[in-house]
Write a protein that holds these residues in place. Structure first.
Motif, PDB file in Angstrom:
ATOM      1  N   THR A  53      -8.803   2.794  15.250  1.00 50.81           N
ATOM      2  CA  THR A  53      -8.142   3.988  14.787  1.00 50.81           C
ATOM      3  C   THR A  53      -7.079   4.297  15.658  1.00 50.81           C
ATOM      4  N   THR A  54      -5.989   5.200  15.233  1.00 48.87           N
ATOM      5  CA  THR A  54      -5.191   5.654  16.179  1.00 48.87           C
ATOM      6  C   THR A  54      -4.779   7.119  15.887  1.00 48.87           C
ATOM      7  N   ALA A  55      -4.848   7.923  16.606  1.00 48.63           N
ATOM      8  CA  ALA A  55      -4.436   9.320  16.364  1.00 48.63           C
ATOM      9  C   ALA A  55      -5.378   9.827  15.513  1.00 48.63           C
ATOM     10  N   GLY A  56      -6.808   9.610  15.238  1.00 50.76           N
ATOM     11  CA  GLY A  56      -7.729   9.952  14.700  1.00 50.76           C
ATOM     12  C   GLY A  56      -7.501   9.350  12.934  1.00 50.76           C
ATOM     13  N   VAL A  57      -6.709   8.543  12.849  1.00 48.17           N
ATOM     14  CA  VAL A  57      -6.790   7.907  11.691  1.00 48.17           C
ATOM     15  C   VAL A  57      -6.976   6.563  11.510  1.00 48.17           C
ATOM     16  N   GLN A  58      -7.935   6.102  10.557  1.00 47.50           N
ATOM     17  CA  GLN A  58      -8.101   4.810  10.249  1.00 47.50           C
ATOM     18  C   GLN A  58      -7.057   4.070   9.073  1.00 47.50           C
ATOM     19  N   TYR A  59      -6.772   2.944   9.484  1.00 45.54           N
ATOM     20  CA  TYR A  59      -5.822   2.667   8.481  1.00 45.54           C
ATOM     21  C   TYR A  59      -6.406   1.339   7.792  1.00 45.54           C
ATOM     22  N   LEU A  60      -6.691   1.640   6.188  1.00 50.64           N
ATOM     23  CA  LEU A  60      -7.596   0.490   5.599  1.00 50.64           C
ATOM     24  C   LEU A  60      -6.556  -0.400   5.055  1.00 50.64           C
ATOM     25  N   LEU A  61      -5.412   0.114   4.336  1.00 48.91           N
ATOM     26  CA  LEU A  61      -4.498  -0.715   3.262  1.00 48.91           C
ATOM     27  C   LEU A  61      -3.130  -0.418   3.796  1.00 48.91           C
ATOM     28  N   ALA A  62      -2.287  -1.572   3.900  1.00 46.68           N
ATOM     29  CA  ALA A  62      -0.913  -1.432   3.935  1.00 46.68           C
ATOM     30  C   ALA A  62      -0.430  -2.853   3.203  1.00 46.68           C
ATOM     31  N   ASP A  63       0.058  -2.398   1.865  1.00 46.45           N
ATOM     32  CA  ASP A  63       0.454  -3.464   0.915  1.00 46.45           C
ATOM     33  C   ASP A  63       1.980  -3.078   0.701  1.00 46.45           C
ATOM     34  N   ARG A  64       2.779  -4.232   0.848  1.00 44.04           N
ATOM     35  CA  ARG A  64       4.316  -4.048   0.673  1.00 44.04           C
ATOM     36  C   ARG A  64       4.866  -5.234  -0.164  1.00 44.04           C
ATOM     37  N   GLN A  65       5.325  -4.757  -1.487  1.00 39.16           N
ATOM     38  CA  GLN A  65       5.744  -5.984  -1.966  1.00 39.16           C
ATOM     39  C   GLN A  65       6.989  -5.814  -2.644  1.00 39.16           C
ATOM     40  N   THR A  66       8.126  -6.798  -2.438  1.00 34.01           N
ATOM     41  CA  THR A  66       9.582  -6.546  -2.929  1.00 34.01           C
ATOM     42  C   THR A  66       9.955  -7.690  -3.980  1.00 34.01           C
ATOM     43  N   ARG A  67      10.375  -7.417  -5.183  1.00 31.54           N
ATOM     44  CA  ARG A  67      10.867  -8.463  -6.075  1.00 31.54           C
ATOM     45  C   ARG A  67      12.182  -8.263  -6.054  1.00 31.54           C
ATOM     46  N   VAL A  68      13.023  -9.484  -5.674  1.00 28.13           N
ATOM     47  CA  VAL A  68      14.537  -9.505  -5.916  1.00 28.13           C
ATOM     48  C   VAL A  68      14.918 -10.008  -7.172  1.00 28.13           C
ATOM     49  N   GLU A  69      15.622  -9.369  -7.999  1.00 24.96           N
ATOM     50  CA  GLU A  69      16.269  -9.927  -9.338  1.00 24.96           C
ATOM     51  C   GLU A  69      17.702 -10.333  -9.303  1.00 24.96           C
TER      52      GLU A  69
ATOM     53  N   TYR B 174       7.467  -2.226  -4.024  1.00 26.16           N
ATOM     54  CA  TYR B 174       6.211  -1.252  -3.989  1.00 26.16           C
ATOM     55  C   TYR B 174       5.562  -1.292  -2.896  1.00 26.16           C
ATOM     56  N   ARG B 175       4.951  -0.164  -2.730  1.00 27.51           N
ATOM     57  CA  ARG B 175       4.291   0.053  -1.519  1.00 27.51           C
ATOM     58  C   ARG B 175       2.829   0.912  -1.807  1.00 27.51           C
ATOM     59  N   HIS B 176       1.711   0.458  -1.339  1.00 24.42           N
ATOM     60  CA  HIS B 176       0.412   0.987  -1.462  1.00 24.42           C
ATOM     61  C   HIS B 176      -0.345   1.081  -0.018  1.00 24.42           C
ATOM     62  N   PHE B 177      -0.611   2.436   0.063  1.00 26.44           N
ATOM     63  CA  PHE B 177      -1.218   2.688   1.515  1.00 26.44           C
ATOM     64  C   PHE B 177      -2.649   3.403   1.142  1.00 26.44           C
ATOM     65  N   ALA B 178      -3.466   3.108   2.190  1.00 30.15           N
ATOM     66  CA  ALA B 178      -4.733   3.814   2.187  1.00 30.15           C
ATOM     67  C   ALA B 178      -5.224   4.144   3.717  1.00 30.15           C
TER      68      ALA B 178
ATOM     69  N   VAL C 194      -5.266  -2.473  11.361  1.00 34.62           N
ATOM     70  CA  VAL C 194      -4.771  -2.220  10.052  1.00 34.62           C
ATOM     71  C   VAL C 194      -6.097  -3.155   9.387  1.00 34.62           C
ATOM     72  N   GLN C 195      -6.889  -2.617   8.397  1.00 34.56           N
ATOM     73  CA  GLN C 195      -8.178  -3.499   8.051  1.00 34.56           C
ATOM     74  C   GLN C 195      -7.526  -4.535   7.015  1.00 34.56           C
ATOM     75  N   THR C 196      -6.593  -4.315   6.176  1.00 32.56           N
ATOM     76  CA  THR C 196      -6.145  -5.164   5.159  1.00 32.56           C
ATOM     77  C   THR C 196      -4.520  -4.931   5.252  1.00 32.56           C
ATOM     78  N   MET C 197      -3.720  -5.991   5.388  1.00 29.51           N
ATOM     79  CA  MET C 197      -2.249  -6.065   5.547  1.00 29.51           C
ATOM     80  C   MET C 197      -1.647  -7.092   4.578  1.00 29.51           C
ATOM     81  N   VAL C 198      -0.889  -6.551   3.883  1.00 33.74           N
ATOM     82  CA  VAL C 198      -0.479  -7.651   2.828  1.00 33.74           C
ATOM     83  C   VAL C 198       1.312  -7.397   2.667  1.00 33.74           C
ATOM     84  N   ALA C 199       2.272  -8.272   2.680  1.00 29.69           N
ATOM     85  CA  ALA C 199       3.496  -8.310   2.733  1.00 29.69           C
ATOM     86  C   ALA C 199       3.799  -9.619   1.445  1.00 29.69           C
TER      87      ALA C 199
END
Length: 208
Positions: free
Chosen positions: A6-22, A29-33, A143-148
């Motif tokens: 943890t850092t500053a009293g927070v446990q970071y479970l998920l950081a999911d960042r996705q970018t689609r270029v057309e 798209y971003r999803h955090f827990a 970070v428990q699970t990190m996705v890019a």
């Protein structure tokens, strides 16, 4: 939470960042827990803030949820979303027009999981059909699970620069798209020094 996760009293479970270029569009798209473990952590995760530029971007808030005792509580109430002018560089007389959508969550407790996800869509017209960006692959906190994930149309090959020993992405072709994927579990924190100069960046990342 395991010791040192943890850092500053927070446990970071998920950081999911996705970018689609057309061709002339882009969606991020971003999803955090996060789980607060102290009172300071509750104060931190109970404020959801998303920045965007309304002159060329649209923001869609998909969900804001609180998980408590195995139950999911939806906390996305459009009436509670406050859109504020940001202007972080106002003192330097720099006006960029960016705004932030803010949600203050009531009744968040130690041990809850606060989860939110959103999409920002749009392309700065100054760059036309050129696209660029980066993914942070390491934080000051574990970070428990990190996705890019980067999605590009077939035939549009990017230049990717891994920094600070960042892993190269897994690449997969499907349905006319090419997927570049970085994924990690139990990603350790990068220790930093309070006396480091502002330009020093020791974190693993990928620029594209």
């Amino acid at each position: 939470a395991p010791l040192g996760s943890t850092t500053a009293g927070v446990q970071y479970l998920l950081a999911d960042r996705q970018t689609r270029v057309e061709a002339r569009d882009r969606a991020t798209y971003r999803h955090f827990a996060m789980r607060p473990l102290t009172g300071d952590g509750v104060e931190q995760v109970a404020h959801v803030q998303v920045s965007f530029d309304p002159s060329y971007e649209t923001l869609t808030l998909h969900a804001i949820k609180v998980l408590r005792d195995g139950r999911v509580q939806s906390r996305l109430d459009p009436a509670q979303v406050k859109v504020l002018q940001q202007e972080k560089d106002l003192e330097a007389r720099i006006y960029d027009g960016r705004k932030s959508a803010n949600v203050l969550l009531a009744d968040v407790r130690v041990g809850d999981v606060v989860e939110y996800e959103y999409t920002v869509r749009g392309v700065n017209p100054a760059f036309r059909d050129r696209s660029f960006g980066s993914f942070d692959l390491q934080w000051k906190a574990p970070v428990q699970t990190m996705v890019a994930r980067l999605l590009l149309p077939e035939g549009r090959e990017p230049f990717i620069l891994p920094r600070n020993a960042a892993a190269r992405p897994a690449i997969r072709h499907r349905d006319g798209w090419v997927e570049y994927l970085w994924q990690g579990s139990a990603v350790p924190a990068q220790q930093s020094d309070d006396d480091e100069p502002g330009w020093y960046d020791p974190f693993a990342s990928a620029q594209w």
